[in-house]
Design a protein around this motif. Structure first.
Motif, PDB file in Angstrom:
ATOM      1  N   LEU A  47       0.830  -1.208   0.000  1.00  0.00           N
ATOM      2  CA  LEU A  47       0.000   0.000   0.000  1.00  0.00           C
ATOM      3  C   LEU A  47       0.862   1.254   0.000  1.00  0.00           C
ATOM      4  O   LEU A  47       0.628   2.193  -0.763  1.00  0.00           O
ATOM      5  N   SER A  48       1.875   1.280   0.866  1.00  0.00           N
ATOM      6  CA  SER A  48       2.634   2.519   0.970  1.00  0.00           C
ATOM      7  C   SER A  48       3.479   2.743  -0.287  1.00  0.00           C
ATOM      8  O   SER A  48       3.650   3.877  -0.723  1.00  0.00           O
ATOM      9  N   ASP A  49       3.962   1.659  -0.917  1.00  0.00           N
ATOM     10  CA  ASP A  49       4.673   1.814  -2.195  1.00  0.00           C
ATOM     11  C   ASP A  49       3.773   2.440  -3.255  1.00  0.00           C
ATOM     12  O   ASP A  49       4.256   3.103  -4.180  1.00  0.00           O
ATOM     13  N   ALA A  50       2.467   2.217  -3.129  1.00  0.00           N
ATOM     14  CA  ALA A  50       1.522   2.776  -4.110  1.00  0.00           C
ATOM     15  C   ALA A  50       1.065   4.179  -3.709  1.00  0.00           C
ATOM     16  O   ALA A  50       0.210   4.758  -4.367  1.00  0.00           O
ATOM     17  N   SER A 228      -9.454   8.831  -3.630  1.00  0.00           N
ATOM     18  CA  SER A 228      -8.255   8.462  -4.387  1.00  0.00           C
ATOM     19  C   SER A 228      -7.588   7.236  -3.767  1.00  0.00           C
ATOM     20  O   SER A 228      -7.030   6.388  -4.470  1.00  0.00           O
ATOM     21  N   LEU A 229      -7.706   7.108  -2.438  1.00  0.00           N
ATOM     22  CA  LEU A 229      -7.194   5.897  -1.787  1.00  0.00           C
ATOM     23  C   LEU A 229      -7.935   4.653  -2.302  1.00  0.00           C
ATOM     24  O   LEU A 229      -7.337   3.625  -2.608  1.00  0.00           O
ATOM     25  N   ALA A 245      -8.322  -7.419  -0.868  1.00  0.00           N
ATOM     26  CA  ALA A 245      -7.448  -6.298  -0.485  1.00  0.00           C
ATOM     27  C   ALA A 245      -8.255  -5.459   0.484  1.00  0.00           C
ATOM     28  O   ALA A 245      -9.257  -4.855   0.112  1.00  0.00           O
ATOM     29  N   GLU A 246      -7.837  -5.480   1.729  1.00  0.00           N
ATOM     30  CA  GLU A 246      -8.700  -4.946   2.774  1.00  0.00           C
ATOM     31  C   GLU A 246      -7.921  -4.019   3.697  1.00  0.00           C
ATOM     32  O   GLU A 246      -6.801  -4.310   4.085  1.00  0.00           O
ATOM     33  N   ALA A 263      -3.843  -3.726   7.278  1.00  0.00           N
ATOM     34  CA  ALA A 263      -4.141  -4.080   5.891  1.00  0.00           C
ATOM     35  C   ALA A 263      -3.958  -5.567   5.675  1.00  0.00           C
ATOM     36  O   ALA A 263      -3.113  -6.194   6.318  1.00  0.00           O
ATOM     37  N   LYS A 264      -4.762  -6.099   4.810  1.00  0.00           N
ATOM     38  CA  LYS A 264      -4.671  -7.530   4.516  1.00  0.00           C
ATOM     39  C   LYS A 264      -4.893  -7.734   3.022  1.00  0.00           C
ATOM     40  O   LYS A 264      -5.924  -7.353   2.486  1.00  0.00           O
ATOM     41  N   ILE A 265      -3.893  -8.316   2.373  1.00  0.00           N
ATOM     42  CA  ILE A 265      -4.060  -8.635   0.953  1.00  0.00           C
ATOM     43  C   ILE A 265      -3.792 -10.125   0.766  1.00  0.00           C
ATOM     44  O   ILE A 265      -2.858 -10.661   1.350  1.00  0.00           O
ATOM     45  N   SER A 266      -4.632 -10.793  -0.006  1.00  0.00           N
ATOM     46  CA  SER A 266      -4.322 -12.167  -0.382  1.00  0.00           C
ATOM     47  C   SER A 266      -4.517 -12.305  -1.886  1.00  0.00           C
ATOM     48  O   SER A 266      -5.190 -11.495  -2.514  1.00  0.00           O
ATOM     49  N   PHE A 267      -3.890 -13.354  -2.435  1.00  0.00           N
ATOM     50  CA  PHE A 267      -3.758 -13.437  -3.888  1.00  0.00           C
ATOM     51  C   PHE A 267      -4.244 -14.776  -4.424  1.00  0.00           C
ATOM     52  O   PHE A 267      -4.190 -15.795  -3.734  1.00  0.00           O
ATOM     53  N   ASP A 268      -4.653 -14.741  -5.677  1.00  0.00           N
ATOM     54  CA  ASP A 268      -5.057 -15.945  -6.386  1.00  0.00           C
ATOM     55  C   ASP A 268      -3.798 -16.759  -6.719  1.00  0.00           C
ATOM     56  O   ASP A 268      -2.946 -16.306  -7.479  1.00  0.00           O
ATOM     57  N   GLU A 269      -3.684 -17.951  -6.142  1.00  0.00           N
ATOM     58  CA  GLU A 269      -2.496 -18.784  -6.368  1.00  0.00           C
ATOM     59  C   GLU A 269      -2.241 -19.029  -7.850  1.00  0.00           C
ATOM     60  O   GLU A 269      -1.109 -19.136  -8.278  1.00  0.00           O
ATOM     61  N   ASN A 270      -3.317 -19.157  -8.611  1.00  0.00           N
ATOM     62  CA  ASN A 270      -3.177 -19.508 -10.019  1.00  0.00           C
ATOM     63  C   ASN A 270      -2.586 -18.381 -10.846  1.00  0.00           C
ATOM     64  O   ASN A 270      -2.241 -18.582 -12.010  1.00  0.00           O
ATOM     65  N   ALA A 271      -2.491 -17.183 -10.277  1.00  0.00           N
ATOM     66  CA  ALA A 271      -1.931 -16.055 -11.020  1.00  0.00           C
ATOM     67  C   ALA A 271      -0.515 -15.734 -10.542  1.00  0.00           C
ATOM     68  O   ALA A 271       0.123 -14.830 -11.063  1.00  0.00           O
TER      69      ALA A 271
END
Ligand code: GDP
Ligand code: MN
Length: 438
Positions: A47-50, A228-229, A245-246, A263-271
């Motif tokens: 998040l902070s990088d963005a 904007s956030l 993305a929470e 913050a909590k982000i999780s990702f689709d393993e297949n991607a």
């Protein structure tokens, strides 16, 4: 051989309602399954990088490092937070406010030596080996509220994106009643939670973000900042192939700054094949040991609640196998797809993984010999049976190239492997399996 799509379809069918709600998902399953989680400190960095405002924090591994971090920040109050692949930390006592280096040390020691049990972990709890120390933030009331009497802790907002599987869209979820009670709010006051389905190609549009900001009670410059956030969060979600993305809570500090506290982000393993940087963030110590093992052996494995272990090549065939087990009154203990080219090593590891689940009372092997020939598969099965020793009934249904040779091999192994049961077709296999575990 087996595409990402078929696995996703399989998962959805395995447990549709799991995917239906972002709140229900992790409550049911404490560990990742085809969703890769990361730690809070890693989500904060993304998040902070963005460009999203995230206050400073330090990652620590020992009680002494926690005490040092407290001293370094020289703040009147810090929060010590367990980094763990499960939510509900606050209520479980794994987010602590501390006002001295000693308190920081004590809180850290507790978290590093106690398994965290929350509604998302299951009764066995989860171990913690990483902590985050962050200077405490004074949380303000939302515009229009003037008195801390009705909410002494200050106001916390929820912002999240996830995939609404019922609509097949990414959905923005927002609430002015965020914080630790968000699951209760979702259950008891669903009208306090805004859900905005996003356009499939345009994504979150600026007017939608502004409208949500206003509905949350933000005004003027702050409404611009919040919208904007949201747009940034939506971009992160899409670009990283996220599943969730929470931000919870998002707060305004008493000196008027908008900041993210969790913050909590999780990702689709297949991607993940196209996100090597994210894949690298994986913390295997937080994942279920069997899942990690299966992944190493290139097996698509998902533990379920039944008693019949399944060893199948191909996701579609695995789905059909689970269906037919259920049709005949049994319950599958897992989904396991060994892939197209079954080898003796792969089958042996698959058997070992299935058998290490104490609930398994029998195993149904359902293999179609296409790329791999049936006789080779039969030999592999016999070999792994001899190595492991089948303690439970193993029903085998083979079909395809060289199936007659394969049947001879299985027949010949009967004396060595007394629990091996050959089946003539899938229905026969399911019936024999269900009878054997009854
Ligand atoms: P979770 O319970 O796992 O979601 O953990 P959070 O990081 O969201 O922390 C739980 C709660 O602790 C938040 O909802 C806040 O109320 C509180 N909290 C976390 N960080 C701070 C902080 O810097 N200052 C204050 N005042 N409260 C905080
Ligand atoms: Mn939180």
């Amino acid at each position: 051989m087996v595409g990402a799509k078929s696995i996703n379809t399989a998962l959805r069918t395995v447990n549709r309602n799991l995917a239906a709600s972002p709140f229900a998902r992790s409550r049911r399953r404490p560990y990742t399954w085809l969703i890769m989680k990361i730690h809070e400190y890693q989500s904060r960095k993304i998040l902070s990088d963005a460009g999203i405002p995230v206050p400073p924090a330090e990652v620590v591994f020992t009680p002494d490092e926690a005490a040092d971090a407290f001293k370094k920040f020289a703040a009147p109050m810090c929060v010590v937070k367990a980094q763990v692949y499960a939510g509900g930390r606050g209520k479980a006592g794994f987010v602590r406010k501390v006002t001295s280096a000693d308190e920081a040390r004590t809180a850290a020691k507790f978290m590093l030596t106690t398994k965290m049990v929350s509604p998302q972990t299951g009764p066995e709890g989860m171990p913690v080996s990483v902590l985050l120390v962050a200077p405490g933030v004074d949380i303000a009331l939302r515009p229009g509220r003037f008195d801390h009497k009705d909410n002494p802790a200050g106001d916390e907002y929820y912002l999240g994106l996830t995939i609404d599987r019922a609509r097949n869209t990414i959905t923005l979820i927002a609430s002015a009643e965020g914080g630790m009670e968000i699951e209760e709010v979702a259950k008891d006051n669903p009208d306090k939670i805004l859900k905005i389905p996003l356009h499939p190609t345009l994504g979150l549009q600026a007017f939608q973000a502004r409208e949500v900001a206003f509905q949350l009670g933000f005004k003027d410059k702050m409404a611009n900042q919040v919208s904007s956030l949201m747009l940034t969060l939506a971009r992160i979600f899409k670009e990283s192939d996220a599943d969730l993305a929470e931000i919870n809570p998002l707060v305004i500090t008493t000196d008027g700054k908008l900041v993210v506290l969790d913050a909590k982000i999780s990702f689709d393993e297949n991607a993940l094949f196209r996100h090597k940087d994210i894949e690298q963030m994986r913390d295997e110590s937080q994942e279920k040991p069997l899942d990690v093992r299966a992944k190493k052996a290139n097996l698509n494995y998902i533990a379920l609640d039944g008693t019949i272990g399944c060893l199948v090549n191909g996701a579609g065939l695995a789905m059909a196998t689970m269906d037919i087990i259920k049709l005949h009154g049994g319950e599958p203990a897992n989904f396991l797809d060994v892939g197209g080219g079954v080898t003796a090593e792969g089958a042996t590891e698959a058997f070992k993984i299935i058998l290490s689940d104490p609930k398994v009372k029998g195993i149904l092997v359902n293999i179609f010999g296409g790329i791999a020939k049936c006789d080779l598969i039969a030999e592999a099965l016999v070999k792994s049976g001899e190595e492991i020793g089948f303690k439970v009934p193993v029903v085998v249904r083979l079909e395809g190239t060289n199936v007659d040779k394969a049947r001879e091999i299985l027949k010949g192994a009967k004396s060595k492997l007394p629990t091996l049961i050959a089946a003539t077709d899938l229905t026969d296999a399911a019936k024999k399996m269900v009878a054997a575990v009854a």
